[in-house]
Design an enzyme around this catalytic site. Structure first.
Site, PDB file in Angstrom:
ATOM      1  N   HIS A  92       4.347   5.574   0.201  1.00  0.00           N
ATOM      2  CA  HIS A  92       3.767   4.530   0.478  1.00  0.00           C
ATOM      3  C   HIS A  92       3.633   3.397  -0.011  1.00  0.00           C
ATOM      4  O   HIS A  92       3.002   3.051  -1.195  1.00  0.00           O
ATOM      5  CB  HIS A  92       1.602   4.734   0.374  1.00  0.00           C
ATOM      6  CG  HIS A  92       1.594   4.092   1.829  1.00  0.00           C
ATOM      7  ND1 HIS A  92       1.328   4.026   3.308  1.00  0.00           N
ATOM      8  CD2 HIS A  92       0.619   3.005   1.672  1.00  0.00           C
ATOM      9  CE1 HIS A  92       0.480   2.936   3.580  1.00  0.00           C
ATOM     10  NE2 HIS A  92      -0.016   2.727   3.184  1.00  0.00           N
ATOM     11  N   VAL A 134      -0.236   7.614  -3.343  1.00  0.00           N
ATOM     12  CA  VAL A 134       1.039   6.760  -3.491  1.00  0.00           C
ATOM     13  C   VAL A 134       2.013   8.040  -2.469  1.00  0.00           C
ATOM     14  O   VAL A 134       2.644   7.636  -2.692  1.00  0.00           O
ATOM     15  CB  VAL A 134       1.380   7.277  -4.498  1.00  0.00           C
ATOM     16  CG1 VAL A 134       0.241   6.466  -5.776  1.00  0.00           C
ATOM     17  CG2 VAL A 134       0.864   8.374  -5.429  1.00  0.00           C
ATOM     18  N   GLU A 135       1.810   8.509  -1.758  1.00  0.00           N
ATOM     19  CA  GLU A 135       2.537   9.115  -1.087  1.00  0.00           C
ATOM     20  C   GLU A 135       2.480   8.811   0.672  1.00  0.00           C
ATOM     21  O   GLU A 135       3.303   8.195   0.698  1.00  0.00           O
ATOM     22  CB  GLU A 135       2.586  10.764  -1.080  1.00  0.00           C
ATOM     23  CG  GLU A 135       3.092  11.031  -2.889  1.00  0.00           C
ATOM     24  CD  GLU A 135       3.108  12.814  -3.306  1.00  0.00           C
ATOM     25  OE1 GLU A 135       3.827  12.891  -2.595  1.00  0.00           O
ATOM     26  OE2 GLU A 135       1.781  12.962  -4.235  1.00  0.00           O
ATOM     27  N   MET A 136       1.601  10.037   1.244  1.00  0.00           N
ATOM     28  CA  MET A 136       1.837   9.697   2.522  1.00  0.00           C
ATOM     29  C   MET A 136       0.406   8.987   3.083  1.00  0.00           C
ATOM     30  O   MET A 136       1.030   8.723   4.306  1.00  0.00           O
ATOM     31  CB  MET A 136       2.102  10.728   3.195  1.00  0.00           C
ATOM     32  CG  MET A 136       3.387  11.518   2.992  1.00  0.00           C
ATOM     33  SD  MET A 136       3.660  13.117   3.639  1.00  0.00           S
ATOM     34  CE  MET A 136       4.238  13.240   4.750  1.00  0.00           C
TER      35      MET A 136
END
Lengths: 345, 345
Positions: A92, A134-136
């Site tokens: 993200h 920091v991912e989805m």
């Protein structure tokens, strides 16, 4: 005189080679296991066709992320060995995550998931990246609201989870993804054929490399069905790798257990399909398999492997590339006027 | 007395309905064309199996972008109607692009590509996003160097472009992508069956909506095989939409032709699969199909369509969803030590 000896010895050579191959094979069979052709069953999570199909959709659906841009397949690309090509994954807002994405292929055979083993199974793992900022960057409430407001999904969840009063849940999302991911196995690597009793499945160099791999001690951590993935070890048993390769700030399993002896401890990664999943290590700082073998030699075994040993080992590692899963790209149920919109911020 | 009349009229009704349906069908057949079952041939770019397969790989390969994270499929997701779910597409560095991504499905039938028609065909189009700094941020030199240093690709290019001395070129990349994209057609929409002479393929409401669509003037711009996509029109013929929907800074085709009459002129988008490709317009600012129909009514036709007309039109538009292409996710040739690394900056 020399000529005569050669003539006399030649007929014996094939027998010698066979004997060595057979010995190597016996040792290997005691250390490793081939991947079965059939995907393994998950206890308490039956892999019905409806559930696997739903899991495949969810795996590819970017609407599990708040941006509606990132799916499981973004970092675990099924066309690229089940991983990405990044040092550490990008999520993200183009943020760089803390660690290199492990392949999803054969992950079902790992003792636990993530580099530090903090998820006991694929079902628990699947919930992590969906929520990581920091991912989805999503959350269970938003995921469920999104899935319930994509008109096609409720019926698919009902079919996958019959008898549930409210089948569209975050847990069921993870269960469906788990059974799909369990199908992502890569049998039929040359090494599997060798383990199944075909000496010609590995050429001479690959067999020599396998010998090096077992004799030097690599197989102590990288054994079993996944050639690794079964237990935790400190990274830097004999020699601490450079701070680039083993960043000081990432203490590995220590962050999970808070136990001093777990500092810089990681799950030994599976080496299956390792030739497809560069870059290497949890930091993703080593790009070539050859360099990775050299680092392992010094860090874990305290030895400088010579050029031939390194090359032979790499040849062997390349024989761990199995038959990659064939996947139909799923048609995803369309959004509706009620579906939450993507959020990029 | 009333009862009698009803009884007398009832036997006539089916005949009446048939006559209306037939009239609507005749008008429709003069205005629109069904999508043929077979993908169209591209002049000068033969669609051999080797070339289509290569094009499919390239379409899914994130290594066409410098970050090695973004593929054609990122913004033209074949599981999501050939588009993304973003107002305007998100590319390199999480930058927002200037316009909404048009669907790749049936794009082969458009008169030209991009909202402003600046690419005459799919082959020319394919080169755009690869090089755009807000999209894939690469360049022909890097793309060719990357493809030549992914060991599996040169042989695949040779098979797709036999007789070329140096088959791995930026042009050939685009040609392969073009023939693959030309296979991404969606025949068999209910409306196609109707056009092919099956009155029952559209229900009464959809037929009424089709009538509204033709009578009110929508079909003047949205006709032909793609229900649009065939010519350029100003956005705001009768009434200028809000600055949110038609941002002042995006002058459309004027940027391509530098001709005053092309200010705020755009290619009328194809309405095939429009129910799958929200949000709408080049700005992507309108999320519901109903709202989009209302905007079109005022902006292009200078009329306020009533609730029933809008709902019937939407029902008709939903009948434009065709059979989505089934695609095998391609196994991409693995990177090697020579392959350029991803660059995130």
């Amino acid at each position: 005189m020399k000529g005569k000896w050669i003539i006399l010895l030649l007929p014996l050579l094939p027998g010698c080679v066979d004997a060595t191959a057979k010995e190597t094979m016996s040792k290997a069979q005691a250390t490793f296991k081939p991947i079965p052709a059939q995907a393994p069953a998950i206890k308490g999570n039956e892999a019905t066709k409806a559930k696997v199909d739903l899991g495949r959709m969810l795996f590819f659906d970017p609407r599990l992320s708040t941006s509606q841009l990132i799916s499981c397949n973004t970092c675990h690309n099924v066309g690229l060995g089940g991983a990405d090509l990044q040092e550490t994954s990008v999520g993200h807002g183009w943020q760089k995550g803390p660690r290199n994405a492990p392949t999803v292929f054969n992950a079902v055979y790992n003792v636990a998931q993530f580099w530090d083993g903090r998820a006991k199974d694929l079902q628990t793992q699947a919930k992590g990246p969906v929520q990581a900022s920091v991912e989805m960057n999503s959350n269970p409430e938003l995921v469920v609201r999104t899935l319930k407001n994509i008109p096609g999904y409720p019926a698919l969840f009902e079919a996958a989870f019959p008898g549930y009063r409210d089948p569209v849940t975050f847990d069921n999302m993870a269960k469906a993804i788990e059974v799909f991911e369990a199908t992502l196995v890569t049998p039929d690597a040359p090494f599997d054929h060798f383990l199944n009793g075909e000496p010609s499945a590995l050429n001479a160099r690959e067999q020599t490399g396998l010998g090096v791999f077992m004799e030097k001690g690599c197989a102590a951590c990288h054994g079993g069905i996944n050639i690794g993935g079964a237990a935790y070890y400190p990274f830097g048993v004999r020699e601490i790798p450079t701070a680039e390769i083993r960043p000081e700030s990432d203490t590995g399993r220590f962050k999970v257990t808070n136990t001093a002896s777990d500092k810089y401890v990681f799950r030994a990664p599976s080496l299956r399909n390792v030739a497809l999943t560069q870059p290497y290590f949890h930091s993703g700082k080593v790009w070539s398999l050859k360099d990775a073998v050299v680092v392992m030699g010094s860090a874990q075994l305290g030895m400088k492997l010579n050029e031939t040993e390194v090359n032979d080992t790499v040849a062997f590692l390349k024989s761990l590339t199995g038959k990659q899963p064939k996947i139909d790209y799923p048609l995803l149920p369309p959004s509706s006027d009620q579906t939450p919109h993507p959020q990029l911020k």
